[in-house]
Design a protein around this motif. Structure first.
Motif, PDB file in Angstrom:
ATOM      1  N   SER A  82      -5.226  -3.304  -3.474  1.00  0.00           N
ATOM      2  CA  SER A  82      -3.980  -2.619  -3.149  1.00  0.00           C
ATOM      3  C   SER A  82      -4.145  -1.098  -3.183  1.00  0.00           C
ATOM      4  CB  SER A  82      -2.889  -3.052  -4.139  1.00  0.00           C
ATOM      5  OG  SER A  82      -1.703  -2.326  -3.941  1.00  0.00           O
ATOM      6  N   LEU A  83      -4.831  -0.601  -4.191  1.00  0.00           N
ATOM      7  CA  LEU A  83      -5.006   0.849  -4.321  1.00  0.00           C
ATOM      8  C   LEU A  83      -5.955   1.396  -3.253  1.00  0.00           C
ATOM      9  CD1 LEU A  83      -5.177   1.160  -8.220  1.00  0.00           C
ATOM     10  CD2 LEU A  83      -3.222   1.556  -6.717  1.00  0.00           C
ATOM     11  N   ALA A 128      -6.462  -4.642   2.919  1.00  0.00           N
ATOM     12  CA  ALA A 128      -7.386  -3.503   2.852  1.00  0.00           C
ATOM     13  C   ALA A 128      -8.270  -3.440   4.093  1.00  0.00           C
ATOM     14  CB  ALA A 128      -8.238  -3.601   1.586  1.00  0.00           C
ATOM     15  N   LEU A 129      -8.760  -4.592   4.546  1.00  0.00           N
ATOM     16  CA  LEU A 129      -9.585  -4.630   5.759  1.00  0.00           C
ATOM     17  C   LEU A 129      -8.774  -4.190   6.976  1.00  0.00           C
ATOM     18  CD1 LEU A 129     -11.553  -7.961   5.195  1.00  0.00           C
ATOM     19  CD2 LEU A 129     -12.536  -5.671   5.303  1.00  0.00           C
ATOM     20  N   GLY A 130      -7.501  -4.560   7.013  1.00  0.00           N
ATOM     21  CA  GLY A 130      -6.649  -4.142   8.118  1.00  0.00           C
ATOM     22  C   GLY A 130      -6.546  -2.628   8.209  1.00  0.00           C
ATOM     23  N   ALA A 134       0.812  -1.222   0.000  1.00  0.00           N
ATOM     24  CA  ALA A 134       0.000   0.000   0.000  1.00  0.00           C
ATOM     25  C   ALA A 134       0.849   1.276   0.000  1.00  0.00           C
ATOM     26  CB  ALA A 134      -0.962   0.016   1.193  1.00  0.00           C
ATOM     27  N   TYR A 135       1.979   1.240  -0.712  1.00  0.00           N
ATOM     28  CA  TYR A 135       2.867   2.390  -0.870  1.00  0.00           C
ATOM     29  C   TYR A 135       3.391   2.937   0.462  1.00  0.00           C
ATOM     30  CZ  TYR A 135       1.563   2.315  -5.769  1.00  0.00           C
ATOM     31  OH  TYR A 135       1.373   1.939  -7.064  1.00  0.00           O
ATOM     32  N   GLN A 136       3.700   2.022   1.385  1.00  0.00           N
ATOM     33  CA  GLN A 136       4.455   2.429   2.563  1.00  0.00           C
ATOM     34  C   GLN A 136       5.916   2.601   2.146  1.00  0.00           C
ATOM     35  OE1 GLN A 136       3.643   0.140   6.318  1.00  0.00           O
ATOM     36  NE2 GLN A 136       2.530  -1.194   4.928  1.00  0.00           N
ATOM     37  N   ASN A 137       6.518   3.678   2.583  1.00  0.00           N
ATOM     38  CA  ASN A 137       7.912   3.898   2.194  1.00  0.00           C
ATOM     39  C   ASN A 137       8.863   3.102   3.081  1.00  0.00           C
ATOM     40  OD1 ASN A 137       7.381   5.676   4.469  1.00  0.00           O
ATOM     41  ND2 ASN A 137       9.388   6.572   4.056  1.00  0.00           N
ATOM     42  N   ASN A 138      10.005   2.735   2.515  1.00  0.00           N
ATOM     43  CA  ASN A 138      11.048   2.033   3.257  1.00  0.00           C
ATOM     44  C   ASN A 138      12.249   2.960   3.371  1.00  0.00           C
ATOM     45  OD1 ASN A 138      13.072   0.388   4.254  1.00  0.00           O
ATOM     46  ND2 ASN A 138      12.555  -1.362   2.965  1.00  0.00           N
TER      47      ASN A 138
END
Length: 568
Positions: A370-371, A413-415, A202-206
């Motif tokens: 995902s989006l 997504a539910l999370g 989900a586009y979390q940055n690393n």
């Protein structure tokens, strides 16, 4: 077939199979049905140590045949996986000959197939050491396979990305980015790898991998490629990768701002490309720059903004992937789009993405999940819009999909939705009443779950107390039908045993109960005798108005009532 005396015949037979089965599904299936074990055994058989050159030739030809048989054929890939072909082919990666290593790597990637799960499985089998080794190889094929293995290993997996960073993968990738000897094909793959390894689910940055790229001097190289690209495809991929490198990373954003040649005008120009893929990818690059970043959104708007027509052609397209990406883009870039208001753009994008959860194409459902998950941690109000559109029920239903990627996408997504109070309440109620729903979510949500800890703790507490589903007969609970002849039935309220009625003296000290509700609301002219002596003595009573059912209203918290007032 392969029980021949000479190694030349064995090698020739394997080569003939490779030629006959290359890009021919029917021939591939015929060979697999006859039995493919001899090909694997030819690679693992090391008894012919006296003729190493002949042995290597046979192994390479057998690996070539496995590659031809497994290419684009899931049934064949499954059969070779069952036969242990990956372990056999890994032996070739340790050989001193580049040609042998190359054939082994290509055959392994053919076994990886087209699904993310299978590709990740193969990448994890060959280990990080071999992936790094491939990135050091001199041939284009080995470098290409090494990049694809790195993508499979680290895609949307921050833990694996950090393992690659610790092993020195980013120094090799940036080296390939700088080298003038790197081919255009490999250069494109390297740029993609860098972009993918900077983001998780989900586009979390690393920040670890983003920092590694910056420390290796990758940012100036990427900016230079953006300004002077070999072709349009590389230019737009560089733009996307730059977006991921600075995503939610203030330090890298400052470093990028120091690069004088970087301008958003370049990205906006790419939106006008006649190539739809370039145009859509450029929109995605701008979306990543603007993701959870209001100052960047203002910079894009000051550079000229974007017309809605850029996205409309993709939303109206028959390609569901185009529709999903364009919908995501108009939600994130709503403030940047100049000729349509933010509210309508957001509503349109959310509705489109939620509707794609009903798609018959499973990869479209995975992308939509995902989006939606990515949008769940952007600006406020988007999760409420998803719930209003019915996303919660659709996502819950997808947890029963036979496709593991669909189940994972729905669980993720539910999370994210559990951080929304309304979704929290609705999903909590479903988990209490639907057997095993909570377990399905946690089983499919992945190794790094993003879910409300309070939600988990509340459900665990509810489980200890007892869930409604635990009372059902199907789950071991008691029957809901009552036995009418049971002697343990509770006596009716107000009914005294016959012994108590026959001996009133035993009950003279019993407390007097409050009058029943039917008497409390009777007319004031028929007040119960229990309170009449109080009024006859002229004693005032203080009654507190506590409910709208009482027929009084006053600004004061209590009323002093006298017998004369009641008799009026």
């Amino acid at each position: 077939m392969f029980c021949f005396i000479t190694e030349d015949l064995q090698a020739g037979a394997a080569a003939a199979l490779a030629a006959a089965c290359s890009k021919n599904i029917d021939n591939q299936n015929r060979v697999i049905n006859e039995g493919a074990r001899p090909l694997v055994e030819l690679i693992t058989d090391t008894r012919r140590g006296d003729n190493r050159k002949g042995l290597i030739t046979v192994q390479v030809k057998a690996a070539s045949a496995i590659e031809a048989l497994a290419s684009l054929n899931p049934a064949s890939q499954k059969k070779f996986l069952e036969l242990g072909a990956p372990n056999a082919l890994m032996l070739l990666l340790k050989d001193g000959s580049v040609d042998v290593r190359e054939q082994g790597a290509c055959a392994l990637w053919a076994l990886a197939g087209n699904t993310k799960t299978q590709q990740k499985n193969i990448a994890e089998r060959i280990t990080i050491t071999h992936i790094i080794q491939m990135l050091l190889e001199p041939t284009e094929k080995l470098l290409n396979v090494g990049c694809m293995m790195a993508i499979a290993f680290g895609s949307e997996n921050i833990a694996n990305q950090n393992k690659l960073a610790a092993a020195g993968a980013f120094s090799q990738l940036v080296r390939l980015l700088r080298s003038p000897k790197t081919s255009i094909r490999v250069l494109l793959k390297v740029i993609k790898v860098l972009g993918i390894l900077c983001t998780g689910v989900a586009y979390q940055n690393n920040k670890v991998t983003q920092g590694k790229i910056a420390d290796e001097g990758g940012l100036p190289v990427l900016v230079n490629l953006l300004a002077k690209p070999p072709n349009d495809e590389i230019q737009v991929e560089v733009a996307f990768t730059l977006g991921t490198v600075v995503l939610s990373n203030h330090e890298n954003q400052e470093k990028l701002a120091e690069e004088a040649t970087f301008k958003f005008d370049t990205l906006l120009t790419m939106l006008r490309s006649k190539d739809e893929e370039i145009c859509l990818r450029a929109g995605m690059a701008l979306t990543i720059f603007a993701f959870n970043n209001t100052p960047q959104q203002m910079n894009i708007k000051q550079a000229g903004g974007i017309s809605y027509n850029v996205f409309n052609k993709f939303i109206q397209s028959n390609d569901e992937f185009y529709q999903c990406y364009a919908s995501f883009q108009i939600v994130v870039l709503a403030r940047v789009i100049t000729d349509k208001d933010q509210v309508s753009l957001t509503a349109q994008g959310i509705m489109m993405l939620v509707s794609k959860l009903n798609s018959t194409e499973e990869n479209v459902v995975v992308l939509s999940c995902s989006l939606l998950a990515a949008l769940s941690h952007t600006r406020a109000g988007l999760t409420d819009a998803m719930i209003t559109c019915g996303a919660l029920d659709l996502l819950v239903n997808k947890l029963d999909s036979p496709n593991d990627l669909v189940r994972n996408g729905a669980a993720v997504a539910l999370g994210y939705l559990t951080f929304n109070k309304t979704a929290y309440r609705l999903l909590f109620s479903l988990c209490r009443n639907v057997p095993n729903l909570f377990d399905k979510i946690m089983k499919n949500i992945g190794e790094e779950p993003k879910i409300s800890q309070e939600f988990i703790e509340d459900f665990q507490q509810a489980t200890r107390i007892g869930l409604p589903t635990q009372c059902l007969e199907s789950n071991g609970g008691h029957s809901l039908q009552r036995n009418k002849t049971s002697s343990n039935r509770r006596p009716k309220t107000g009914t005294l045993p016959s012994t108590a009625r026959s001996n009133p003296s035993e009950n003279k000290n019993r407390a007097v109960s409050a009058p029943p509700m039917s008497l409390r609301h009777r007319s004031k002219h028929t007040l119960p005798e229990i309170i009449e002596p109080v009024f006859k003595k002229g004693i005032s009573i203080s009654m507190r108005s506590t409910s709208s059912s009482v027929g009084f209203s006053s600004e004061n918290s209590s009323l002093d009532l006298k017998p004369a007032d009641i008799n009026k």
